[in-house]
Design a protein around this motif. Structure first.
Motif, PDB file in Angstrom:
ATOM      1  N   LEU A   1      -6.060   3.122  -3.902  1.00 25.48           N
ATOM      2  CA  LEU A   1      -6.480   1.881  -3.244  1.00 25.48           C
ATOM      3  C   LEU A   1      -7.979   1.677  -3.489  1.00 25.48           C
ATOM      4  CD1 LEU A   1      -5.029  -0.179  -1.284  1.00 25.48           C
ATOM      5  CD2 LEU A   1      -6.127   1.068   0.585  1.00 25.48           C
TER       6      LEU A   1
ATOM      7  N   THR B   1      -3.933  -6.909  -2.032  1.00 35.26           N
ATOM      8  CA  THR B   1      -4.215  -5.474  -2.121  1.00 35.26           C
ATOM      9  C   THR B   1      -4.841  -5.171  -3.472  1.00 35.26           C
ATOM     10  OG1 THR B   1      -2.337  -4.983  -0.684  1.00 35.26           O
ATOM     11  CG2 THR B   1      -3.195  -3.160  -2.003  1.00 35.26           C
TER      12      THR B   1
ATOM     13  N   GLU C   1      -8.141   2.485   4.217  1.00 31.63           N
ATOM     14  CA  GLU C   1      -6.971   1.604   4.194  1.00 31.63           C
ATOM     15  C   GLU C   1      -7.113   0.481   5.220  1.00 31.63           C
ATOM     16  OE1 GLU C   1      -3.176   3.662   4.482  1.00 31.63           O
ATOM     17  OE2 GLU C   1      -2.115   1.737   4.566  1.00 31.63           O
TER      18      GLU C   1
ATOM     19  N   ARG D   1       0.837  -1.212   0.000  1.00 31.10           N
ATOM     20  CA  ARG D   1       0.000   0.000   0.000  1.00 31.10           C
ATOM     21  C   ARG D   1       0.868   1.258   0.000  1.00 31.10           C
ATOM     22  NH1 ARG D   1      -2.670  -3.023   4.030  1.00 31.10           N
ATOM     23  NH2 ARG D   1      -1.900  -1.613   5.646  1.00 31.10           N
TER      24      ARG D   1
END
Lengths: 359, 359
Positions: free
Chosen positions: A284, A297, A289, A274
């Motif tokens: 993202l 991810t 998050e 990330r």
């Protein structure tokens, strides 16, 4: 590509040599030998320990979809009611699968980039009174880890439903506490965190679940019936000794490293992924998050590329990542850092290629 | 025993090193790579050639029981009628499996030590008018090869039934001519003649069968639905590249040796097995030597032993053979000379141990 220089597909993951070595042994018949029964039992014991459960563990042949089907077919008859808690493709999938054999199924639905809210699930469940509630711990396509399994398990008990959890892409890389979360049926595949080929499935089954399973008495390859006493009784078909040995190697690797350290390794790989993603300017997919899974991810495909263009450019540099399906197809791609791929060096190498292409 | 010095169990058979080598490759994701799709297609082509058929070939993950279930669930709905032609345990099994999900099933039954008589089957089928007729090419538990598949296939056509054949323990070691025998669904497992671990199943499916399958529209892990266009479309779950490669190695081994020579090798191993058995004074289970399968030989357990005593004595000398199930348990044992074990030297070694113990 037949094999990847830098492989970050979210399953099937790279199989470590130590696990492959299981296929160097010349085993006899798994139907006949006490050595096999002991191995199967050792796996049951290790998996119980990994999942923090006293529930029965059964190990069956076939891809993880076999036990996803089993969990529904063995607990639901036509006209029974299923509540699928969903913030993703696999969450919705449970409802679609159940409907395909006549079960009434409702989806308690959350956006794909969010996580389920227990209160909304509770209200839904109280009103709907399902026989079974399903949830997905890690939604691989959206890279999201459901943080509220314990709440959902409590809700299932309160409405007297069985709680079925797909932890195919999390268990082994993330702590899963089956008994604390009241998971009646837990489902695990071999090609994700366990780093085997897609050959075996693992299910944890509670006594409450067995009562329902025996009442429904479903018969078929997918059925859990006949497995409760294995290996003390003969399995319903010949098991794959090599694959069961490979599973044992994988479990021993996890306990040698220690589960807490394995989970930490996954967290670090995910965090690095990330972090570099942010540096590069990748967006993202999860809205927050904190929703992002330690095993995979999900990022939006950079705006200047179509997915096929982006994929091709990464592949030219030796990197394979995952694309997507359904409403996320073409929009969201995934970096799989689970099992053997939960490796900061590998993630850095892969993300550097992405930086190079997208930066 | 974990492995056998002299292994003559009728499946799972010894996996040759060349096949094990498939698990030394570091493959990517079978969902993504054209190299995998090409490999899958190459298997389809080779299997069509082996089975002398233009029918579709599908390769699925799981033990052979998965496709036995599939063949019934995908073609029969509750209250449809199945006629199971049976001279053995697996023959009867088809009827039991079908009844377990509500199908009406009758068994056209012959003694376990004999083979089906087509005229009796024809009379039964004309009267009963089943939607599906099942037959078992090689009844492994009784070591018998059904010689009349072509007649049975003709009968199925005459009564407008689908013809489903379990050739799990014969195809590859005995000539199976799917198109000439009008086999609508043919079923093959990996751990018998093909000499892989029990990891894959192979099915041949005719256009007639697909029409019924699409009409029944069964959903589940076992379903053939979704496989018709694989690998041109994504399979319903992630396939096991290593196993599919191992299958390809096995098929190439058969074609390198040439199928006719492979069949001859099976015949010779079987013939030697019966010959030495006769010398020792073992009584062949099949009533007529001509019924005996080239892949497995069934003898009565010598009178002076119980089966556990006999098995223990053979094992002490390093030999593993197969026991039995159901009405044959304790009475009949089996020498498996299929695939990698269709080897006169191995059979001689094994039968010499039997001579030593029983003679």
């Amino acid at each position: 590509m037949e094999s990847y220089r830098v492989g970050l597909v979210p399953g099937p993951v790279k199989v470590p040599q130590e696990i492959f070595n299981a296929w160097r042994n010349d085993y006899g018949s798994s139907d006949l030998e006490s050595e096999f029964f002991d191995l199967y039992r050792d796996n049951q014991r290790l998996i119980q320990k990994l999942l923090a459960t006293k529930n029965d563990i059964i190990i069956t042949s076939g891809e993880a979809m076999s036990v996803l089907w089993a969990s529904l077919k063995c607990t639901l008859k036509a006209d029974d009611k299923l509540l699928a808690v969903s913030s993703g493709l696999f969450g919705e999938g449970f409802a679609e699968m159940a409907r395909s054999f006549g079960v009434e199924a409702e989806v308690c639905s959350f956006p794909f980039d969010e996580v389920p809210e227990p209160q909304k699930v509770f209200d839904f469940a109280k009103r709907y009174r399902p026989k079974v509630i399903t949830a997905v711990h890690c939604e691989t396509p959206s890279g999201i880890l459901t943080p509220c399994l314990e709440d959902l398990g409590r809700i299932a008990r309160e409405v007297d439903a069985l709680f079925v959890v797909d932890f195919v892409a999390s268990a082994g890389g993330v702590s899963v506490d089956v008994d604390r979360c009241n998971i009646d049926i837990g489902l695990l595949g071999s090609q994700k965190v366990l780093s085997l080929p897609p050959c075996l499935s693992v299910s944890s089954i509670s006594q409450r679940a067995w009562s329902v399973i025996e009442d429904v008495n479903y018969s078929g390859y997918e059925s859990f019936i006949g497995w409760r006493e294995v290996p003390s009784v003969l399995a319903p078909y010949t098991l794959d000794w090599h694959a069961v040995k490979a599973l044992n190697v994988s479990m021993n690797m996890i306990f040698r490293e220690q589960p807490e350290k394995v989970y930490q390794r996954h967290k670090e790989a995910a965090s690095l992924c990330r972090e570099i993603g942010q540096e590069i300017g990748l967006k993202l997919f999860p809205k927050d998050e904190r929703y992002s899974s330690p095993t995979v991810t999900a990022f939006y495909v950079p705006e200047k590329f179509t997915w096929p263009e982006f994929d091709r450019a990464l592949r030219e540099k030796g990197l394979a990542v995952g694309g997507n399906y359904g409403q996320l197809a073409g929009k969201v791609f995934r970096v799989g850092h689970m099992g053997s791929q939960a490796d900061c060096e590998l993630v850095r190498e892969g993300m550097d290629i992405i930086r190079n292409v997208a930066g």
